[in-house]
Scaffold this active site. Sequence first.
Site, short mmCIF file in Angstrom:
data_model
loop_
_atom_site.label_atom_id
_atom_site.label_comp_id
_atom_site.label_asym_id
_atom_site.label_seq_id
_atom_site.Cartn_x
_atom_site.Cartn_y
_atom_site.Cartn_z
N ASP A 1 80.78 71.12 35.08
CA ASP A 1 80.18 72.16 34.23
C ASP A 1 78.68 71.94 34.08
O ASP A 1 78.20 70.81 34.10
CB ASP A 1 80.86 72.13 32.85
N ARG B 1 70.74 80.75 38.61
CA ARG B 1 71.99 80.00 38.47
C ARG B 1 72.52 79.49 39.81
O ARG B 1 73.05 78.40 39.92
CB ARG B 1 73.07 80.88 37.81
N HIS C 1 74.30 75.91 41.40
CA HIS C 1 75.56 75.74 42.14
C HIS C 1 75.32 75.00 43.46
O HIS C 1 76.14 74.18 43.86
CB HIS C 1 76.22 77.09 42.38
N SER D 1 87.48 78.83 38.48
CA SER D 1 88.68 79.13 37.69
C SER D 1 89.09 80.58 37.88
O SER D 1 88.32 81.41 38.39
CB SER D 1 88.39 78.87 36.20
N LEU E 1 91.63 58.32 50.30
CA LEU E 1 91.27 59.06 49.09
C LEU E 1 91.98 60.41 49.13
O LEU E 1 92.07 61.03 50.21
CB LEU E 1 89.74 59.26 49.05
N ARG F 1 84.44 65.81 31.53
CA ARG F 1 83.81 67.14 31.52
C ARG F 1 82.33 66.95 31.27
O ARG F 1 81.93 66.33 30.29
CB ARG F 1 84.41 68.04 30.44
C1 FPP Z 1 80.21 75.40 36.23
O1 FPP Z 1 78.86 75.56 35.92
C2 FPP Z 1 80.40 75.46 37.60
C3 FPP Z 1 81.09 76.41 38.31
C4 FPP Z 1 81.73 77.60 37.74
C5 FPP Z 1 81.19 76.31 39.74
C6 FPP Z 1 81.34 74.92 40.23
C7 FPP Z 1 80.87 74.91 41.58
C8 FPP Z 1 80.24 73.87 42.16
C9 FPP Z 1 80.03 72.57 41.56
C10 FPP Z 1 79.69 74.02 43.47
C11 FPP Z 1 80.57 74.37 44.54
C12 FPP Z 1 81.86 73.70 44.60
C13 FPP Z 1 82.54 73.66 45.72
C14 FPP Z 1 83.92 73.15 45.79
C15 FPP Z 1 81.90 74.11 46.95
P1 FPP Z 1 78.47 76.84 35.10
O2 FPP Z 1 78.00 77.88 36.03
O3 FPP Z 1 79.60 77.22 34.22
O4 FPP Z 1 77.27 76.32 34.26
P2 FPP Z 1 76.89 76.80 32.81
O5 FPP Z 1 78.04 76.44 31.92
O6 FPP Z 1 75.66 76.01 32.52
O7 FPP Z 1 76.65 78.27 32.87
#
Ligand code: FPP
Length: 235
Positions: free
Chosen positions: A12, A25, A29, A57, A123, A180
């Site tokens: 997160d 944003r 990512h 999700s 792993l 988390r």
């Molecule tokens: C949460 O941060 C993250 C996500 C919804 C996406 C997670 C994705 C990655 C770590 C990158 C790609 C993963 C793979 C498997 C290729 P957020 O956007 O909710 O952040 P915020 O809470 O600060 O808005």
Amino acid sequence: MKVPNHIAIILDGNGRWAKAKGMPRGYGHVKGCANLESICDDIKDLGVKYLTVYAFSTENWKRSREEVEGLMKLFRSYLKKCIRSAEKNKMRVKVIGDITAFDSDIQEKIRYLEDFSKDYKELFFQIALNYGSRDEIVRGVRRLAQDAVDGRLKPEDIDEKVFESYLDTAGIPDPDLLIRTSGEQRLSNYLLWQLAYTEFYFTDVAWPDFHKPDLIKAIEKYNERDRRYGGVKEE
Ligand code: FPP
């Protein structure tokens, strides 16, 4: 230091991390994705056998079209790169969640990666994509009910073990430690059944900044806790 057998992570804070840097944003990512690659190496170095990460999700489809499209692009490139990472770390990769919602090329990449890595045993890496724990349970119960209707399963034979075998995580031991990142302290529909006895560790560090020293700190905290499972604490 006792290393947990299975660590689950809710990745997160990518968006907030990027915003704090005056960046879009999507940049968060991209950096979060790069960090996932290095955390796999760190997890392997530390001797953890199972890693399960929450990458997308069932709720994440509600994000802006631009953000969802950016994430799909990232998944496509990551799923390709992950083949090398699987080979290097002798890592079996499995995607949990309902992948039928993804474009067919993404589904093919997932199947290819799973098949390519299926015999690796150093792993075990699970990536939750279009995953929601309630959805997983409902999908599992549907299959279980069908097996009962078809006479393959008797209601009196259903116990925790049988039920677990219908979950996406069938055959994978429950997590010992859940991490988390980025300050929120909730489960967000992640592994609700599997986390029944898991220790939780919450940190304010955003996912793109969460590196090996942070992982070690989480494991040290885990070591300080009593793990009683309702039994008698060992002296
Ligand atoms: C949460 O941060 C993250 C996500 C919804 C996406 C997670 C994705 C990655 C770590 C990158 C790609 C993963 C793979 C498997 C290729 P957020 O956007 O909710 O952040 P915020 O809470 O600060 O808005």
